[in-house]
Write an enzyme that holds these catalytic residues in place. Structure first.
Site, PDB file in Angstrom:
ATOM      1  N   HIS A   1     -14.880   3.577  21.203  1.00 13.65           N
ATOM      2  CA  HIS A   1     -14.388   2.227  20.926  1.00 13.65           C
ATOM      3  C   HIS A   1     -13.227   3.210  21.668  1.00 13.65           C
ATOM      4  O   HIS A   1     -12.206   3.897  20.893  1.00 13.65           O
ATOM      5  CB  HIS A   1     -14.497   1.654  20.121  1.00 13.65           C
ATOM      6  CG  HIS A   1     -15.384   0.195  20.020  1.00 13.65           C
ATOM      7  ND1 HIS A   1     -15.970   0.240  18.650  1.00 13.65           N
ATOM      8  CD2 HIS A   1     -15.728   0.291  20.701  1.00 13.65           C
ATOM      9  CE1 HIS A   1     -17.272  -0.353  18.935  1.00 13.65           C
ATOM     10  NE2 HIS A   1     -16.864  -1.147  20.601  1.00 13.65           N
TER      11      HIS A   1
ATOM     12  N   ASP B   1      -9.990   1.658  20.778  1.00 12.41           N
ATOM     13  CA  ASP B   1      -8.528   2.080  20.114  1.00 12.41           C
ATOM     14  C   ASP B   1      -9.067   3.333  19.351  1.00 12.41           C
ATOM     15  O   ASP B   1      -8.360   3.054  18.237  1.00 12.41           O
ATOM     16  CB  ASP B   1      -8.761   0.728  19.228  1.00 12.41           C
ATOM     17  CG  ASP B   1     -10.336   0.162  17.995  1.00 12.41           C
ATOM     18  OD1 ASP B   1     -11.259   0.758  19.280  1.00 12.41           O
ATOM     19  OD2 ASP B   1     -10.349   0.373  17.318  1.00 12.41           O
ATOM     20  N   HIS B   2      -9.740   3.852  19.255  1.00 13.94           N
ATOM     21  CA  HIS B   2      -9.522   5.182  18.911  1.00 13.94           C
ATOM     22  C   HIS B   2      -9.105   6.826  19.689  1.00 13.94           C
ATOM     23  O   HIS B   2      -9.509   7.440  19.851  1.00 13.94           O
ATOM     24  CB  HIS B   2     -11.296   5.610  18.686  1.00 13.94           C
ATOM     25  CG  HIS B   2     -11.332   4.884  17.220  1.00 13.94           C
ATOM     26  ND1 HIS B   2     -11.037   4.809  15.618  1.00 13.94           N
ATOM     27  CD2 HIS B   2     -11.982   3.261  17.051  1.00 13.94           C
ATOM     28  CE1 HIS B   2     -12.057   3.641  15.494  1.00 13.94           C
ATOM     29  NE2 HIS B   2     -11.909   2.734  16.646  1.00 13.94           N
TER      30      HIS B   2
ATOM     31  N   HIS C   1     -22.808   1.818  13.074  1.00 13.33           N
ATOM     32  CA  HIS C   1     -21.560   0.935  13.647  1.00 13.33           C
ATOM     33  C   HIS C   1     -22.460   0.386  14.925  1.00 13.33           C
ATOM     34  O   HIS C   1     -21.766   0.778  15.721  1.00 13.33           O
ATOM     35  CB  HIS C   1     -20.296   2.068  13.953  1.00 13.33           C
ATOM     36  CG  HIS C   1     -19.034   1.012  15.259  1.00 13.33           C
ATOM     37  ND1 HIS C   1     -18.786  -0.143  14.377  1.00 13.33           N
ATOM     38  CD2 HIS C   1     -18.107   1.034  15.495  1.00 13.33           C
ATOM     39  CE1 HIS C   1     -17.399  -0.655  14.728  1.00 13.33           C
ATOM     40  NE2 HIS C   1     -17.146   0.047  16.174  1.00 13.33           N
TER      41      HIS C   1
ATOM     42  N   HIS D   1      -7.844   0.851   9.782  1.00 13.25           N
ATOM     43  CA  HIS D   1      -8.805   0.005  10.346  1.00 13.25           C
ATOM     44  C   HIS D   1      -8.865  -1.173  10.660  1.00 13.25           C
ATOM     45  O   HIS D   1     -10.247  -1.905   9.842  1.00 13.25           O
ATOM     46  CB  HIS D   1      -9.918   1.139  11.244  1.00 13.25           C
ATOM     47  CG  HIS D   1     -10.530   0.046  12.628  1.00 13.25           C
ATOM     48  ND1 HIS D   1     -10.802  -0.949  12.195  1.00 13.25           N
ATOM     49  CD2 HIS D   1     -10.666   0.799  13.221  1.00 13.25           C
ATOM     50  CE1 HIS D   1     -11.819  -1.210  13.574  1.00 13.25           C
ATOM     51  NE2 HIS D   1     -11.047  -0.021  14.320  1.00 13.25           N
TER      52      HIS D   1
HETATM   53 ZN   LIG Z   1     -12.377   0.731  15.905  1.00 12.33          ZN
HETATM   54 ZN   LIG Z   2     -15.498   0.680  17.057  1.00  8.65          ZN
END
Ligand SMILES: [Zn+2]
Ligand SMILES: [Zn+2]
Length: 332
Positions: A101, A103-104, A191, A289
């Site tokens: 993702h 945001d990582h 996830h 997070h």
């Molecule tokens: Zn994330």
């Molecule tokens: Zn994620």
């Protein structure tokens, strides 16, 4: 004193300025404020999620021993936060990615540049599950021109061109590092629909930290967290997300409402986290997070409602130190 002045300068001038400062002053590396500390030193270089929050970068945790520095995830803004926190980037060996993702992964390029400038002696390893080779191939192409400009401007002696090229390493669910007393174990988390998504446990000097990445609380996380000194876990305030979803729907923004609805099934809720500390012996549960990251006292109170007693809501720049062969947990 010299170190303090350096860090002040670093804060003011940033990376491009650092290149200039390095050349002029002959400085190769940022100093480590805890150079003599033996143990695990954990710095939060990003505590937020895709929902933006002032003062917070996206997911990033730096874990340091006297000989190692690994970063777990590199979300937007985290490279700057890491640099301003004084993390010794010349020691950086690898970035462990939990999943892909945005945001990582969005600050990998900046971590690569900053550690190259700081004097990292080997190419930066980008480590993660299947797919990491595509991320690295793309980034090496994306930054090819930039690398050329940096070498042309500052010279190959300062910036060895080979050290600016990222290397990838694809891992499975296994012990992925076992060197000089540091053991890193990768494990699958939940996830969906991301498959696989990983978390990491790092052990050194009789101390340990579990980092969940983005995940619900699973049986495996409970088992790996049992006896861990620190568990850094993904956390969602379900009541806040549902509230914003309802407000968005009421205001006619059905696209945002749909996204806010969809994200509710793949992050750990406060109820999940209560189960974690009930079933595992955890030294300190620390949440990162944050979905959404609380922006004021009211939101912090709402986030804390239902959390297990003693859980910490982390902030960017927070440091958790675990001295080797002790039980001490220091939070700064
Ligand atoms: Zn994330
Ligand atoms: Zn994620």
């Amino acid at each position: 004193m010299k170190d303090k002045i350096f860090m002040m300068l670093l804060g003011i001038i940033g990376t491009s300025g650092l290149l200039f400062y390095s050349v002029v002053a002959g400085a190769q590396t940022a100093p480590s404020p805890n150079a003599n500390f033996d143990g695990l030193k954990i710095t939060l270089c990003g505590t937020s999620s895709p929902l933006p929050a002032p003062g917070r970068a996206q997911a990033c945790v730096a874990v340091e021993t006297p000989d190692h520095l690994y970063i777990v995830d590199a979300g937007s803004g985290s490279a700057a936060t890491a640099q301003l926190s004084g993390i010794p980037l010349d020691k950086l060996r690898g970035i462990l990615l939990t999943h892909y993702h945005s945001d990582h992964i969005s600050d990998i390029g900046d971590f690569n540049l900053n550690s190259w400038v700081a004097g990292r002696p080997a190419p930066l390893q980008i480590i993660g599950p299947e797919g990491v080779e595509r991320i690295v191939e793309g980034l090496n192409i994306t930054y090819e021109l930039d690398r050329g400009y940096r070498v042309a401007h500052h010279g190959a002696e300062l910036l060895n061109p080979e050290l600016g090229v990222l290397h990838s390493r694809t891992i499975g669910e296994e012990v992925i590092v076992d060197e000089d007393g540091l053991r890193i174990t990768a494990f699958k988390v939940s996830h969906p629909p991301i498959e696989p998504a990983y978390g990491y446990r790092l052990d050194y000097g009789g101390r340990s930290v579990v980092i969940s990445g983005d995940s619900l609380v699973t049986d495996k996380i409970v088992a790996l967290s049992d006896g861990a000194d620190v568990v850094l876990h993904d956390a969602m305030a379900l009541q806040l997300v549902q509230g914003i979803e309802a407000m968005s729907r009421g205001a006619g923004n059905t696209r945002l409402a749909t996204v806010l609805h969809d994200i509710q099934d793949y992050h750990a809720t406060t109820a999940n986290l209560v189960r974690l500390v009930a079933e595992a012996e955890v030294g300190q549960l620390a949440l990162y997070h944050l979905v959404p990251a609380p922006r004021n006292a009211m939101a912090i109170a709402a986030f804390k409602g239902g959390l297990p007693d003693g859980a910490i809501i982390t902030e960017d720049g927070m440091v958790i130190s675990l001295p080797a062969n002790s039980k001490e947990i220091m939070v700064d």
